[in-house]
Design an enzyme around this catalytic site. Structure first.
Site, PDB file in Angstrom:
ATOM      1  N   THR A  27      13.109   6.474  11.075  1.00  0.00           N
ATOM      2  CA  THR A  27      14.117   5.525  11.565  1.00  0.00           C
ATOM      3  C   THR A  27      13.903   4.154  10.920  1.00  0.00           C
ATOM      4  O   THR A  27      12.787   3.617  10.951  1.00  0.00           O
ATOM      5  CB  THR A  27      14.030   5.410  13.101  1.00  0.00           C
ATOM      6  N   CYS A  54      -9.365  -6.778   2.345  1.00  0.00           N
ATOM      7  CA  CYS A  54      -9.256  -5.356   2.677  1.00  0.00           C
ATOM      8  C   CYS A  54     -10.595  -4.645   2.533  1.00  0.00           C
ATOM      9  O   CYS A  54     -10.861  -3.649   3.176  1.00  0.00           O
ATOM     10  CB  CYS A  54      -8.253  -4.673   1.754  1.00  0.00           C
ATOM     11  N   THR A  58       0.839  -1.200   0.000  1.00  0.00           N
ATOM     12  CA  THR A  58       0.000   0.000   0.000  1.00  0.00           C
ATOM     13  C   THR A  58       0.873   1.249   0.000  1.00  0.00           C
ATOM     14  O   THR A  58       0.687   2.166  -0.816  1.00  0.00           O
ATOM     15  CB  THR A  58      -0.942   0.007   1.223  1.00  0.00           C
ATOM     16  N   HIS A  93       4.169  -9.826   4.232  1.00  0.00           N
ATOM     17  CA  HIS A  93       3.256 -10.771   4.899  1.00  0.00           C
ATOM     18  C   HIS A  93       2.509 -11.708   3.954  1.00  0.00           C
ATOM     19  O   HIS A  93       1.841 -12.631   4.407  1.00  0.00           O
ATOM     20  CB  HIS A  93       2.262 -10.016   5.798  1.00  0.00           C
TER      21      HIS A  93
HETATM   22  N1  PMP Z   1      -1.840  -5.060  -3.940  1.00  0.00           N
HETATM   23  C1  PMP Z   1      -2.384  -6.284  -3.985  1.00  0.00           C
HETATM   24  C2  PMP Z   1      -2.559  -6.958  -5.307  1.00  0.00           C
HETATM   25  C3  PMP Z   1      -2.796  -6.906  -2.793  1.00  0.00           C
HETATM   26  O1  PMP Z   1      -3.338  -8.129  -2.837  1.00  0.00           O
HETATM   27  C4  PMP Z   1      -2.621  -6.221  -1.562  1.00  0.00           C
HETATM   28  C5  PMP Z   1      -3.064  -6.857  -0.264  1.00  0.00           C
HETATM   29  N2  PMP Z   1      -4.357  -7.389  -0.269  1.00  0.00           N
HETATM   30  C6  PMP Z   1      -2.029  -4.958  -1.590  1.00  0.00           C
HETATM   31  C7  PMP Z   1      -1.661  -4.397  -2.783  1.00  0.00           C
HETATM   32  C8  PMP Z   1      -1.806  -4.177  -0.327  1.00  0.00           C
HETATM   33  O2  PMP Z   1      -0.890  -4.828   0.484  1.00  0.00           O
HETATM   34  P1  PMP Z   1      -0.690  -4.384   2.009  1.00  0.00           P
HETATM   35  O3  PMP Z   1      -2.057  -4.468   2.623  1.00  0.00           O
HETATM   36  O4  PMP Z   1       0.245  -5.404   2.559  1.00  0.00           O
HETATM   37  O5  PMP Z   1      -0.146  -3.011   1.992  1.00  0.00           O
END
Ligand code: PMP
Length: 378
Positions: free
Chosen positions: A236, A322, A72, A200
Site C-alpha cells: 500500500t 550505520c 537502502t 531524511h
Molecule cells: N548510501 C549512502 C551514501 C548513505 O550515506 C546512506 C545513509 N547513511 C545510505 C545509502 C542508506 O540510506 P538509508 O539508511 O536512509 O536507507
C-alpha cells in the site's frame, strides 16, 4: 548554550513544511490510493502529483520515479533487480571500495550466489581509478554502481565521466547512489541510468526515498504483491510519506545555493582552525563536498573524543552512523590508502548549511578542551 549538531550526513531535522505535508495528507487523503472510489482516487492523484514534482526536478518522466523507504531499499532493488534480470548474459557487476554497506553487502550476497564482483580503487584525493574501470568493462558486465558523494569523507566522484566510460565500453547500466549528493551538489551534474536517495538526509522523513530508473533500464521486482509502483514495489503506497518527500526535495533544492555558500564558509573556517591543532590530519581533500569535513587525530581515539564532545553537547560522527556501533575502523578511509590508525581515529563533521561561524568557533574551543583533558592513545 544550544547544542551543536554537526551530523547532518547521518540524518537531518525535518522541515516544518515537510511535517505539515505529512500531517495534512495523512488526514485529508487517508484513503488507499489503490481504492477505486472517489476518496481513493483523490489519494492516488496526490501520489501522482508528488511523483510528477520529483520527476520534474530530475527532468524525468513520472513513470521513472519509484518510491521506496530510502536508499537502502533503493540500492537493494536496483542492484538485485538489474543483476537478476541480466543474469543470462551479464554475471559481472562492478562497484567501488568506498560504497555504503547498502551497496557493498548486496554485492557480497550476489558474489555468494555466483556473480563475479569487482571493487574499484580510489585515492586520498577522492579520485576513482578510471583506468581500472575501463579495463574491467566487457560484454559480461551488467551493472556498475558508483556513489556520487561519499558519506564519510565527502569525496565527490565524477559520475559524468564514469557514465561516459560505462556506456562507451559496455552494455552495463550505471547506478548512482546519490544519498549524500542530493541537497548538497547540483543534481544536473549527475549522470546515471538509476539513482537512489533518502528523504531524511534532506530535511525529509525517515522511511521516505526514491529510486529513479530510466525507461531504458529493465529490472526484476524484489517485493511482490499488489503491483503498486508499476509493479516494482508492491505494498500500500505511503502517500503522506511520498508527498513529504516531494516537499523536502523542493525545499532542499531551493535553499541549496545559500546553504552551500554557508557550508563552504564554515568548512574553510574549520579547516583553518583544525590546521592549528598539531595532531589533526585533514582527510577530506580537494574533491570533496563542503558539507562534509573529515579529519583524524594522531594521539586520541576517535570514539573517545566523540563521546567527550557529546557530553558537552556537540554531536559528530566517527565512521558512518550505520556501522559505528561496531568496533573497528573506517574502510572508506583505509581503502583510500591511510594507515589503520588514521582510519580508526577519524571524525566526520557534516553540515546542513544553516550552521554559523559562531558554531564553528565553539566547536574548536570545545575540541581543544577535550583533547587537553582526555588521555592520549598508547
Ligand atoms: N548510501 C549512502 C551514501 C548513505 O550515506 C546512506 C545513509 N547513511 C545510505 C545509502 C542508506 O540510506 P538509508 O539508511 O536512509 O536507507
Amino acid at each position: 548554550m544550544p547544542d551543536i549538531y554537526f551530523d547532518c550526513a547521518s540524518t537531518t531535522l525535518p522541515e516544518q513544511a515537510v511535517l505539515d505535508t505529512f500531517a495534512r495528507v495523512s488526514v485529508e487523503d487517508f484513503a488507499n490510493a489503490s481504492s477505486t472510489h472517489a476518496l481513493g482516487n483523490k489519494a492516488y492523484r496526490m501520489l501522482e502529483k508528488a511523483r510528477e514534482q520529483i520527476a520534474s526536478y530530475f527532468h524525468l518522466d513520472p513513470s521513472e520515479v519509484i518510491f521506496t523507504s530510502g536508499a537502502t531499499e533503493g540500492n537493494n532493488l536496483a542492484i538485485k533487480g538489474v543483476s537478476y534480470h541480466c543474469r543470462s548474459w551479464g554475471r559481472t557487476i562492478v562497484t567501488t571500495k568506498a560504497e555504503h554497506p547498502s551497496v557493498l553487502n548486496v554485492y557480497h550476497e550476489l558474489e555468494r550466489e555466483g556473480f563475479r564482483t569487482i571493487f574499484l580503487d580510489y585515492d586520498k584525493e577522492g579520485k576513482l581509478d578510471l583506468r581500472q574501470l575501463e579495463n574491467v568493462l566487457d560484454e559480461h558486465v551488467s551493472l556498475v554502481s558508483v556513489m556520487a558523494v561519499n558519506n564519510e569523507t565527502g569525496y565527490v566522484f565524477d559520475t559524468r565521466k564514469v557514465y561516459d566510460i560505462v556506456h562507451e565500453k559496455s552494455r552495463a547500466k550505471l547506478l548512482v547512489d546519490a544519498t549524500q549528493a542530493i541537497g548538497k551538489e547540483d543534481i544536473d551534474t549527475l549522470a546515471y541510468d538509476l539513482l537512489t536517495f533518502s528523504g531524511h538526509k534532506i530535511g525529509g522523513l525517515k522511511g521516505s526515498g526514491a529510486l529513479l530508473k530510466r525507461k531504458s533500464v529493465q529490472l526484476d521486482a524484489q517485493i511482490l504483491g499488489g503491483g503498486q509502483e508499476n509493479g516494482y514495489r508492491s505494498g500500500t503506497s505511503p502517500v503522506p510519506l511520498d508527498c513529504s518527500l516531494a516537499t523536502a526535495l523542493r525545499l532542499s533544492l531551493r535553499s541549496l545555493p545559500e546553504r552551500r555558500e554557508n557550508a563552504s564558509r564554515l568548512n574553510a573556517f574549520l579547516r583553518e582552525g583544525l590546521g592549528t591543532i598539531d595532531e589533526v590530519e585533514i582527510l577530506s581533500g580537494k574533491n570533496t563536498t563542503p558539507f562534509i569535513l573529515s579529519f583524524a587525530l594522531n594521539r586520541h581515539k576517535g570514539s573517545v573524543v566523540q563521546e567527550a564532545l557529546s557530553a558537552k553537547g556537540i554531536y559528530v560522527s566517527t565512521k558512518s552512523a550505520c556501522s559505528s556501533r561496531e568496533e573497528g575502523y573506517s574502510y572508506v578511509i583505509r581503502n583510500a590508502g591511510y594507515p589503520e590508525r588514521t582510519a580508526r581515529n577519524a571524525i566526520r563533521l557534516s553540515f546542513c548549511g544553516r550552521e554559523s561561524i559562531e558554531d564553528g568557533k565553539r566547536f574548536l574551543e570545545r575540541l581543544k578542551d577535550v583533547l587537553s583533558t582526555i588521555s592520549t592513545e598508547e
